[in-house]
Design a protein around this motif. Structure first.
Motif, PDB file in Angstrom:
ATOM      1  N   GLU A 167      57.261  42.643  40.174  1.00 34.50           N
ATOM      2  CA  GLU A 167      57.071  42.330  41.595  1.00 34.50           C
ATOM      3  C   GLU A 167      55.645  41.877  41.882  1.00 34.50           C
ATOM      4  OE1 GLU A 167      58.261  45.553  44.059  1.00 34.50           O
ATOM      5  OE2 GLU A 167      60.395  45.380  43.555  1.00 34.50           O
ATOM      6  N   LEU A 168      54.715  42.199  40.986  1.00 32.11           N
ATOM      7  CA  LEU A 168      53.324  41.804  41.177  1.00 32.11           C
ATOM      8  C   LEU A 168      52.902  40.665  40.246  1.00 32.11           C
ATOM      9  CD1 LEU A 168      51.718  45.342  41.663  1.00 32.11           C
ATOM     10  CD2 LEU A 168      52.244  43.643  43.425  1.00 32.11           C
ATOM     11  N   MET A 169      53.877  40.077  39.532  1.00 33.28           N
ATOM     12  CA  MET A 169      53.658  38.879  38.714  1.00 33.28           C
ATOM     13  C   MET A 169      54.985  38.141  38.693  1.00 33.28           C
ATOM     14  SD  MET A 169      53.085  36.529  36.474  1.00 33.28           S
ATOM     15  CE  MET A 169      54.380  36.833  35.266  1.00 33.28           C
ATOM     16  N   THR A 215      37.955  39.963  37.534  1.00 32.86           N
ATOM     17  CA  THR A 215      36.778  40.772  37.856  1.00 32.86           C
ATOM     18  C   THR A 215      37.044  41.627  39.085  1.00 32.86           C
ATOM     19  OG1 THR A 215      35.369  39.009  36.982  1.00 32.86           O
ATOM     20  CG2 THR A 215      34.290  40.711  38.292  1.00 32.86           C
ATOM     21  N   ALA A 216      37.683  41.060  40.091  1.00 35.90           N
ATOM     22  CA  ALA A 216      37.992  41.804  41.316  1.00 35.90           C
ATOM     23  C   ALA A 216      39.015  42.906  41.052  1.00 35.90           C
ATOM     24  CB  ALA A 216      38.499  40.839  42.386  1.00 35.90           C
ATOM     25  N   LEU A 273      47.196  45.509  49.457  1.00 31.13           N
ATOM     26  CA  LEU A 273      46.069  44.967  48.705  1.00 31.13           C
ATOM     27  C   LEU A 273      46.503  44.489  47.321  1.00 31.13           C
ATOM     28  CD1 LEU A 273      42.530  46.474  48.708  1.00 31.13           C
ATOM     29  CD2 LEU A 273      43.566  45.831  46.552  1.00 31.13           C
ATOM     30  N   TYR A 274      47.375  45.248  46.666  1.00 31.30           N
ATOM     31  CA  TYR A 274      47.888  44.823  45.363  1.00 31.30           C
ATOM     32  C   TYR A 274      48.499  43.428  45.448  1.00 31.30           C
ATOM     33  CZ  TYR A 274      47.680  49.738  43.744  1.00 31.30           C
ATOM     34  OH  TYR A 274      47.284  50.998  43.381  1.00 31.30           O
ATOM     35  N   ARG A 275      49.255  43.180  46.524  1.00 38.62           N
ATOM     36  CA  ARG A 275      49.919  41.884  46.673  1.00 38.62           C
ATOM     37  C   ARG A 275      48.919  40.765  46.962  1.00 38.62           C
ATOM     38  NH1 ARG A 275      55.153  41.964  46.320  1.00 38.62           N
ATOM     39  NH2 ARG A 275      56.236  43.966  46.369  1.00 38.62           N
ATOM     40  N   GLU A 276      47.859  41.092  47.672  1.00 39.26           N
ATOM     41  CA  GLU A 276      46.834  40.084  47.949  1.00 39.26           C
ATOM     42  C   GLU A 276      46.064  39.702  46.692  1.00 39.26           C
ATOM     43  OE1 GLU A 276      44.452  40.342  51.650  1.00 39.26           O
ATOM     44  OE2 GLU A 276      45.538  42.231  51.974  1.00 39.26           O
ATOM     45  N   ARG A 330      35.277  36.361  48.168  1.00 40.62           N
ATOM     46  CA  ARG A 330      36.433  36.548  49.045  1.00 40.62           C
ATOM     47  C   ARG A 330      37.161  37.842  48.699  1.00 40.62           C
ATOM     48  NH1 ARG A 330      41.866  35.529  49.307  1.00 40.62           N
ATOM     49  NH2 ARG A 330      41.984  34.745  47.161  1.00 40.62           N
ATOM     50  N   TYR A 331      37.322  38.081  47.403  1.00 40.73           N
ATOM     51  CA  TYR A 331      37.976  39.325  46.992  1.00 40.73           C
ATOM     52  C   TYR A 331      37.127  40.546  47.336  1.00 40.73           C
ATOM     53  CZ  TYR A 331      41.577  36.807  44.363  1.00 40.73           C
ATOM     54  OH  TYR A 331      42.645  36.021  44.009  1.00 40.73           O
ATOM     55  N   GLU A 332      35.824  40.398  47.284  1.00 39.37           N
ATOM     56  CA  GLU A 332      34.960  41.524  47.632  1.00 39.37           C
ATOM     57  C   GLU A 332      35.195  41.988  49.069  1.00 39.37           C
ATOM     58  OE1 GLU A 332      30.755  40.808  46.577  1.00 39.37           O
ATOM     59  OE2 GLU A 332      31.112  42.577  45.328  1.00 39.37           O
ATOM     60  N   LYS A 333      35.470  41.043  49.949  1.00 37.42           N
ATOM     61  CA  LYS A 333      35.765  41.407  51.341  1.00 37.42           C
ATOM     62  C   LYS A 333      37.061  42.204  51.431  1.00 37.42           C
ATOM     63  CE  LYS A 333      33.267  37.460  53.296  1.00 37.42           C
ATOM     64  NZ  LYS A 333      33.382  36.182  54.053  1.00 37.42           N
ATOM     65  N   ILE A 334      38.027  41.831  50.584  1.00 36.07           N
ATOM     66  CA  ILE A 334      39.277  42.585  50.524  1.00 36.07           C
ATOM     67  C   ILE A 334      39.011  44.002  50.008  1.00 36.07           C
ATOM     68  CG2 ILE A 334      41.538  42.718  49.395  1.00 36.07           C
ATOM     69  CD1 ILE A 334      41.555  39.662  49.340  1.00 36.07           C
TER      70      ILE A 334
END
Length: 330
Positions: free
Chosen positions: A292-294, A161-162, A85-88, A43-47
């Motif tokens: 903001e990202l954690m 990993t992503a 993308l960072y937020r996803e 799923r992350y690879e698609k992102i």
């Protein structure tokens, strides 16, 4: 078949020490991709496909922010895409990073740990390195910045990993051949005896058997190779070990927190030589905090609000020590 891990399989096939790993590594990677974590990684690879056009020849691995790409090298639309993308891909635990001027403020200011340990370990230039429980690979990039010839990280978490792949895929191609993160746990590695330096940072206290973990680490080192071990410790003498009744700093998976002397004795008992303590310090809310990202709980929430030297459970607040130790030569 195992993309993005195919390149690593090709590299170790030509390595006289690491080629032995090919007897089981392809199957382990195949099993990962079939697992729930593997499906999450897909799923992350698609992102990550959105970043296909983002590549750069500029890379800085020796500063606080591990950085790739210049701010003006991408369009405003691409900047907005990176921010989204960072937020996803939250939460960001290790870092900080910077891609094309867009900063990733992580929970851990991981450069602080790096600055404490780098002067006390053997030089990493031209070494094969294994980083066990590497998270999203921040410290791996710092190892590469010190001149390591090949850096291999292992961590079974799909998100980590992503996050690693997000940064790696933007770096120059010649760099990508020298750094790899595999979604595995240490128990999946055979006794390779292939790495000049093995790092285990923030892992030991999560393992049910500290002895088994230390032996597993030793089995990855070439004779004479160096272990860099960073872990939680408590005050006390050689008989002191904390086994939390329930949680420690709100963490449920803490099995074993030794005193410095206990851990020194344990390393010697496991057959390591030249055991050295190179740093010990209490973790501060400057080093580990919400961003903001954690946005979930962080260190401040794990400490007694009236006494930051104690956890909310009343134990000694997180204190971390860094040791080096050597595997005996033949």
């Amino acid at each position: 078949m195992f993309a993005p891990f195919d390149n690593y399989l090709e590299i170790i096939a030509k390595d006289p020490l690491l080629c032995n790993w090919l007897t089981r590594l392809p199957l382990d990677l195949q099993n990962f991709l079939k697992s729930s974590e593997g499906q999450e990684f897909r799923r992350y690879e698609k992102i990550l496909e959105r970043t296909r056009s983002l590549t750069s020849d500029t890379l800085d691995l020796n500063t606080e922010y591990v950085s790739c790409g210049d701010t003006g090298a991408i369009t405003e639309r691409q900047h907005t895409m990176l921010q989204a993308l960072y937020r996803e891909m939250m939460p960001w635990r290790k870092g900080p990073y910077c891609l094309f001027g867009e900063k990733i403020e992580s929970e851990w200011r991981s450069f602080m740990k790096w600055d404490r340990l780098i002067k006390g370990i053997s030089p990493l230039k031209d070494r094969r390195i294994l980083d066990v429980g590497c998270g999203n690979g921040y410290h791996m990039w710092r190892m590469l910045g010190e001149g390591a010839s090949l850096v291999t990280g292992i961590d079974p978490c799909a998100l980590f990993t992503a996050q690693f792949e997000l940064f790696k895929r933007c770096t120059p191609k010649e760099i990508q051949n020298r750094i790899h993160l595999l979604p595995l746990g240490i128990e999946q590695l055979p006794a390779l005896e292939a790495f000049d330096t093995v790092f285990s940072m923030g892992v030991l206290y999560h393992r049910r058997s500290a002895v088994d973990h230390l032996i597993q680490l030793q089995n990855q080192l070439v004779p004479g190779g160096e272990l860099v071990l960073e872990t939680l410790v408590i005050e006390g003498d050689e008989s002191t070990v904390l086994i939390p009744k329930d949680r420690y700093a709100k963490m449920p998976n803490i099995w074993f927190i030794p005193s410095i002397k206990t851990l020194e004795n344990l390393l010697n008992k496991c057959g390591f030589i030249n055991v050295k303590l190179i740093d010990v310090c209490m973790t501060t809310i400057e080093e580990q905090r919400r961003t903001e990202l954690m946005t979930t709980e962080s260190l401040e929430d794990f400490l007694d609000p009236h006494d930051h030297t104690r956890t909310v459970e009343g134990y000694q607040a997180p204190t971390r020590a860094v040791f080096t130790a050597q595997k005996k030569g033949r």
